[in-house]
Scaffold this active site. Structure first.
Site, PDB file in Angstrom:
ATOM      1  N   HIS A   1     -37.279  20.339  15.104  1.00 23.79           N
ATOM      2  CA  HIS A   1     -38.269  19.512  14.530  1.00 23.79           C
ATOM      3  C   HIS A   1     -37.981  18.184  14.549  1.00 23.79           C
ATOM      4  O   HIS A   1     -36.799  17.741  15.119  1.00 23.79           O
ATOM      5  CB  HIS A   1     -38.509  19.983  13.047  1.00 23.79           C
TER       6      HIS A   1
ATOM      7  N   THR B   1     -35.220  16.374   8.085  1.00 22.79           N
ATOM      8  CA  THR B   1     -35.199  16.480   6.629  1.00 22.79           C
ATOM      9  C   THR B   1     -35.043  15.586   5.658  1.00 22.79           C
ATOM     10  O   THR B   1     -35.698  15.387   4.627  1.00 22.79           O
ATOM     11  CB  THR B   1     -33.883  17.623   6.708  1.00 22.79           C
TER      12      THR B   1
ATOM     13  N   ASP C   1     -40.135  20.471   3.926  1.00 25.20           N
ATOM     14  CA  ASP C   1     -39.996  19.039   4.470  1.00 25.20           C
ATOM     15  C   ASP C   1     -40.785  19.075   5.696  1.00 25.20           C
ATOM     16  O   ASP C   1     -41.192  18.158   6.283  1.00 25.20           O
ATOM     17  CB  ASP C   1     -38.719  18.737   4.667  1.00 25.20           C
TER      18      ASP C   1
END
Ligand SMILES: [Zn+2]
Length: 453
Positions: free
Chosen positions: A336, A70, A237
Site C-alpha cells: 500500500h 501507516t 489506515d
C-alpha cells in the site's frame, strides 16, 4: 391518513432526533486494525463485525490521504490534516534542515510530530479528563510535551488481549476519567504484505482471527458494563493491493545510485538529488512507463502533498501493484502507499454507541473528516483541520441530516398529506353547498351577434 401522519412525524423526529440526557461525560474508543481494506467486508465473512455494524453505523469507503502509508494516515485520522500539514509525510523521512531521520524504528523524537496537535493531547489538556492509548502511532511520544495519562511503549510482540485489558482498565478506573482511548492492532496489514490480498485462503484465516478479536472486544466491553455508554469507532489506515515479481521498476537500470540519496523507496520513492535536480529528474522521467515522476513543485494538487520541507525534491509514484526496487527481487506480495484515489487503498469505518445511529449505512467520507466528528462527540474545540464535519452528520444522532432517500420520503409524504387534506376540503364543501337543479344554459342576446359584420 393517521398512519401517514405518524410515519411522517416519526421520520422527522428520527432525522432531527437529539441525543437525550446523558449525565456521564461522553467517552470514545478509537480502534485501528492496520491495513483493513474496505472490500474485505464484502468478500469475507465477519460475523462479529457485522453484529457491531447492525447496531451501529457503517461507512463503506473512507478516502484516506496520500501517501497511503501507516504513520501518515494514522496521524491524519487523529488530527484531521493532510500529510503536508501534519508533517508525518512518510514512514521514512529525512529533514534537510536539521539532518534528522525518521523511521518505523526511530519515531520517538517529538520534532516530527509537533507540527500538529492530535486529539489525545487536546483531550488530555482539558480539565477533569484524561486520554489512554494502546500503541496507536505517536501515542508514546511527548507531543507538545504531553502524552496520554496512560500509554504503552510500542512493541509488536504485546498481545491484543493485553492491549485490550489495559484499555478497559483505564476506561473504568481512572481519575480524572479516561474519555478518549485508542487501540491499535497490526493485522490484517502484516499478513496482507506477506501473502498478498489475492491469497484467499490465508486472508480468510487472518480475517477470521481479526473478526474474533472484534468479538473479544465487544464481549469484554459488555461484561464490564462499558458497552452502552461508550462510543466505539473501528477503522483502519489504508487498504492493500497485490504485487508481483512481474511488476518491478528497477531504478538501478536508469540512474546511478551515487547521484541521489534515497529517503523512501516504494510505492512512492522520495529522492534527494546529490547532483543537479533536473538531471536526476530527466533520467527518472523516462525510466519506466508504470511510474509517475514529479518534481516537488509539480506534484498534483489533489494529493495535498507538496508544502512541507520533509517532502523531497523528486518523488516517484508507482502504478497500482507495481514495486520500485533497487536491483533486487520482490520484497512483499502485498503493498500500500499508492494513489489515494484507488479504492484498493481505502479502509472502512464502523461505529457504535450513544452518539451514533443504529443500522445506518453511508457510502463514503474522507479520513480527515473523522477528526472533527470525534471532537464533536467529545465536546472538544477542534484545531484548524482539512476535514468537513458536515460529511459525518448523517452518522450522528444529534445532527440534522438529510440524505436523498429520506428527503424523497419526506417530500412524498408531505405531498400525500396535502393532497388528502385538499380532497377532504373539496368533499366537505360539496356536501355543504345546496345542489342546484339542472338548467339549460341561457345565451344572452349579444351572443347571437355575428362576429364579423
Ligand atoms: Zn498500515
Amino acid at each position: 391518513m393517521k398512519l401517514l401522519v405518524i410515519l411522517l412525524f416519526s421520520g422527522l423526529t428520527t432525522v432531527c432526533g437529539g441525543n437525550s440526557s446523558h449525565s456521564l461525560p461522553p467517552k470514545l474508543l478509537l480502534v485501528s486494525f492496520d491495513g483493513f481494506r474496505a472490500d474485505y467486508l464484502q468478500n469475507y465473512e465477519f460475523p462479529h463485525l457485522q453484529n457491531f455494524i447492525k447496531e451501529g453505523v457503517l461507512v463503506e469507503h473512507v478516502k484516506n490521504v496520500f501517501i497511503t502509508k501507516t504513520f501518515p494516515n494514522h496521524y491524519s485520522i487523529v488530527t484531521g490534516l493532510y500529510e503536508e500539514s501534519h508533517g508525518i509525510v512518510a514512514n521514512s523521512m529525512y529533514d534537510v534542515i536539521t539532518k534528522k531521520h525518521f523511521s518505523d524504528f526511530d519515531d520517538k523524537d517529538p520534532f516530527w510530530w509537533n507540527e500538529a496537535v492530535p486529539i489525545w493531547v487536546t483531550n488530555q489538556l482539558q480539565k477533569n479528563r484524561s486520554s489512554a492509548a494502546a500503541m496507536w502511532p505517536g501515542t508514546d511520544v511527548p507531543i507538545h510535551n504531553t502524552t496520554p495519562s496512560y500509554f504503552m511503549n510500542y512493541s509488536s510482540s504485546v498481545s491484543f488481549e493485553e492491549r485490550l485489558n489495559n484499555i478497559t482498565t483505564w476506561l473504568m478506573n481512572s481519575n480524572p476519567p479516561v474519555t478518549f482511548a485508542t487501540l491499535y492492532w497490526e493485522e490484517p496489514d502484516a499478513s496482507g504484505h506477506k501473502y498478498g490480498p489475492e491469497d484467499k485462503e490465508n486472508m480468510y484465516r487472518v480475517l477470521k482471527e481479526v473478526d474474533n478479536l472484534i468479538g473479544e472486544l465487544v464481549h469484554k466491553l459488555k461484561v464490564l458494563g462499558l458497552w452502552e455508554n461508550l462510543n466505539v469507532i473501528i477503522t483502519s489506515d489504508h487498504g492493500m493491493t497485490q504485487c508481483s515479481k512481474d511488476r518491478l521498476i528497477n531504478l538501478d537500470l536508469c540512474i546511478d545510485r551515487s547521484s541521489y540519496t534515497l529517503i523512501d523507496l516504494t510505492p512512492v520513492a522520495a529522492i534527494l538529488p546529490k547532483i543537479n535536480t533536473t538531471e536526476v529528474y530527466n533520467k527518472l522521467k523516462v525510466c519506466n512507463p508504470h511510474m509517475n515522476v514529479y518534481l516537488k513543485e509539480d506534484i498534483p494538487a489533489r494529493f495535498h502533498y507538496q508544502h512541507n520541507d520533509r517532502i523531497q525534491p523528486v518523488i516517484l509514484v508507482a502504478d497500482e501493484g507495481w514495486t520500485i526496487v533497487l536491483n533486487k527481487s520482490l520484497p512483499k506480495l502485498g503493498d500500500h502507499g499508492y494513489d489515494n484515489s484507488l479504492s484498493s487503498m481505502h479502509p472502512f469505518l464502523a461505529a457504535h454507541g450513544p452518539a451514533f445511529h443504529k443500522g445506518y449505512k453511508h457510502s463514503t467520507i474522507n479520513s480527515v473528516d473523522i477528526y472533527p466528528m470525534m471532537c464533536h462527540i467529545l465536546g472538544l474545540q477542534p484545531h484548524p483541520n482539512n476535514g468537513t464535519f458536515g460529511h459525518t452528520k448523517c452518522l450522528l444522532v444529534d445532527q440534522w441530516c438529510i440524505n436523498l432517500p429520506e428527503a424523497i420520503g419526506i417530500v412524498i409524504g408531505a405531498l400525500l398529506v396535502l393532497t388528502t387534506l385538499t380532497c377532504l376540503i373539496i368533499i366537505m364543501q360539496n356536501r355543504l353547498s345546496v345542489p342546484r337543479p339542472f338548467s339549460r344554459l341561457q345565451l344572452q342576446e349579444d351572443d347571437d351577434d355575428p362576429l364579423i359584420e
